[in-house]
Enzyme design. Sequence first.
Site, PDB file in Angstrom:
ATOM      1  N   LEU A  17      11.151  11.855  84.238  1.00 16.75           N
ATOM      2  CA  LEU A  17       9.830  12.888  82.929  1.00 16.75           C
ATOM      3  C   LEU A  17       8.526  13.636  84.502  1.00 16.75           C
ATOM      4  CD1 LEU A  17       8.680   9.903  80.253  1.00 16.75           C
ATOM      5  CD2 LEU A  17      10.225  12.689  80.401  1.00 16.75           C
ATOM      6  N   ASP A 248      19.310  13.436  81.983  1.00 15.57           N
ATOM      7  CA  ASP A 248      19.128  12.865  83.812  1.00 15.57           C
ATOM      8  C   ASP A 248      18.198  14.268  84.129  1.00 15.57           C
ATOM      9  OD1 ASP A 248      19.142  12.937  86.360  1.00 15.57           O
ATOM     10  OD2 ASP A 248      21.529  13.629  87.278  1.00 15.57           O
TER      11      ASP A 248
END
Length: 348
Positions: A17, A248
Site C-alpha cells: 500500500l 503483490d
Amino acid sequence: MSDRLTLLRPDDWHIHLRDGAALANTVGDAARTFGRAIVMPNLVPPVRNAAEADAYRQRILAARPAASRFEPLMVLYLTDRTSAEEIRTAKASGFVHAAKLYPAGATTNSDSGVTRIDNVFAALEAMAEVGMPLLVHGEVTRAEVDVFDREKQFIDEHLRRVVERFPTLKVVFEHITTGDAAQFVREAPANVGATITAHHLLYNRNHMLVGGIRPHFYCLPILKRNTHQEALLDAAVSGNPKFFLGTDSAPHARHAKEAACGCAGCYTAYAAIELYAEAFEQRNALDKLEGFASLHGPDFYGLPRNTDRITLVREQWQAPASLPFGDFDVVPLRAGETLRWKLLEAEA
C-alpha cells in the site's frame, strides 16, 4: 458460459500500500474488492515492531473510503536483530498477523533484511510457538546466481531447511513464479502454502522482453518462461487449498518505472479480481476462483471467511492509462487495454 460470477468477498494475502500521500489512492483501490489484506512492511524505515505496525495501521485506516470495512492485516519486517520478545508482543497485539523474511537486497526496500537465515532462528522459534506465520520472499541474492534461477536456488539452499527445522511453523512462500516452487509447496507438509499473483498467471518473460522492453511488466521475482507460467496456472486452478490469492500489487511512480534503472513492481490492485478472472477463464476454471480468492487464504491463516459477496459481470472496459499515486501517477498493469470482467457490486 455464465456472464455473471458471484463470490464471497476475497482477501489479498500480499499487497503493498506504500505510505504517505499514496495511501489516499492505494487503500481505496484495495478496499474496492478485498475485505482484508496482508500489508507488506517494506517501508523506509521498515515496520519492525508492534508499535510501528500500529502507527502504520492507523494511517491506513485513516485513508479508508467512507463506510469501508476494509481491514489491514499487519506484518513485521524481520531483521537480523528481531527478538523472540518482539514476536510475542506483536502476536499479543491482535493486529500483527505475520512476519516477513526478505533476504537483504532481494527487492524494493529490502536493504534492512536478513543477511543469514540462521540469524532469525530465535524469532522463527517464537513464531512457531505463538502461531504466527512466516512470509517468505524466496530468492537468493548472490550476484553469481542468475536472476531467473534465484527462486529455485532459495528452495534448495534455505526453504527446505526452514520447513524441516520448524515443523509447526506456518510458512507462506509468497508470489511463487516457478514450477519448482509449485511442486515444493504441493509436496510440503500442510503448514506450507503459497500466494500467486495475477500477473504471473497472465504473463511470462516474453511479454516483458519481446519487441522492446516493457518496464511495467518488470517485477521481482521476475517473470519466468511460459512453462513456469503454465505450472502456476495448474496450481491456481487445481483447487488445492495450499494456493491462494496474493496480488503483490506494488505501485511505483511512473518516472521510477520508466527509467534507465527502473523499479520492480506491477500495480494490479485497481482491477485485481478482474485480472484473476481472466486467468481462470483461460483454463475454463471460473468455478475454482472462489476457493483460490476467498476461501483458501483465511483457512490457512485460521481466520473466518468473509460473509458478504462481490459480483463480476462479463463486460469489456478500458483500463485507465494512469492513476493518481500521491503527488505522482502510476501506470497500472494493462494500462489503456481492454479488460473482459468488471466488478459490479457488493451484496450484503
